[in-house]
Design a protein around this motif. Sequence first.
Motif, short mmCIF file in Angstrom:
data_model
loop_
_atom_site.label_atom_id
_atom_site.label_comp_id
_atom_site.label_asym_id
_atom_site.label_seq_id
_atom_site.Cartn_x
_atom_site.Cartn_y
_atom_site.Cartn_z
N VAL A 35 0.84 -1.20 0.00
CA VAL A 35 0.00 0.00 0.00
C VAL A 35 0.87 1.25 0.00
N SER A 36 1.86 1.27 0.87
CA SER A 36 2.75 2.42 0.95
C SER A 36 3.50 2.65 -0.36
N ARG A 37 4.04 1.59 -0.92
CA ARG A 37 4.82 1.69 -2.16
C ARG A 37 3.92 2.11 -3.33
N SER A 38 2.70 1.57 -3.38
CA SER A 38 1.79 1.93 -4.48
C SER A 38 1.42 3.41 -4.41
N LYS A 67 -4.54 1.95 -6.20
CA LYS A 67 -5.26 0.70 -6.48
C LYS A 67 -4.92 0.17 -7.87
N ALA A 68 -4.81 1.05 -8.85
CA ALA A 68 -4.45 0.62 -10.21
C ALA A 68 -3.05 0.02 -10.23
N VAL A 69 -2.13 0.58 -9.44
CA VAL A 69 -0.78 0.03 -9.34
C VAL A 69 -0.84 -1.37 -8.73
N ARG A 70 -1.59 -1.52 -7.64
CA ARG A 70 -1.70 -2.84 -7.00
C ARG A 70 -2.38 -3.85 -7.90
N ASN A 75 -0.90 -7.44 -8.73
CA ASN A 75 -1.65 -8.65 -8.41
C ASN A 75 -2.13 -9.42 -9.63
N GLY A 76 -1.79 -8.93 -10.82
CA GLY A 76 -2.15 -9.64 -12.04
C GLY A 76 -3.59 -9.45 -12.47
N ARG A 77 -4.29 -8.49 -11.91
CA ARG A 77 -5.68 -8.23 -12.32
C ARG A 77 -5.73 -7.49 -13.65
N ARG A 105 4.38 -14.97 -8.63
CA ARG A 105 4.07 -13.69 -8.02
C ARG A 105 2.71 -13.15 -8.42
N VAL A 106 2.18 -13.60 -9.54
CA VAL A 106 0.93 -13.04 -10.06
C VAL A 106 -0.25 -13.76 -9.45
N GLY A 107 -1.22 -13.01 -9.01
CA GLY A 107 -2.46 -13.58 -8.51
C GLY A 107 -3.60 -13.14 -9.41
N GLY A 108 -4.77 -13.68 -9.19
CA GLY A 108 -5.93 -13.29 -9.98
C GLY A 108 -6.00 -14.04 -11.29
N SER A 109 -7.10 -13.89 -11.98
CA SER A 109 -7.30 -14.65 -13.21
C SER A 109 -7.48 -13.77 -14.43
#
Length: 94
Positions: free
Chosen positions: A36-39, A51-54, A58-60, A76-80
């Motif tokens: 959160v801090s880095r984004s 949020k767009a950075v995260r 997260n691979g969204r 490292r990538v999450g989401g589909s």
Amino acid sequence: GRTKLMPKDAVTIWSLKPTEWGSKPQQSTRLSLRLVSRSKQIAPRFGLTPKAVRDIWNGRTWRSQTMKADNSSASRVGGSGSVTSQQELSVSSS
């Protein structure tokens, strides 16, 4: 306004993602706070919301581009969600 993000920018954002420290609960919490801090630091550089950075991390969004840039990204990538290389991401800037 809206910002058009190009594939090279998504790859740059992906490369700025903090790495994971481990699977213990307290480490997971620290990583979440770090993300959160880095984004929040990175988002203004690209005219994006944190949020767009995260979402990129997260691979969204931009998954196809970030996976091309980092062959080890599968772990490292999450989401589909996936994004084609021609697709541009429009996001509201804050």
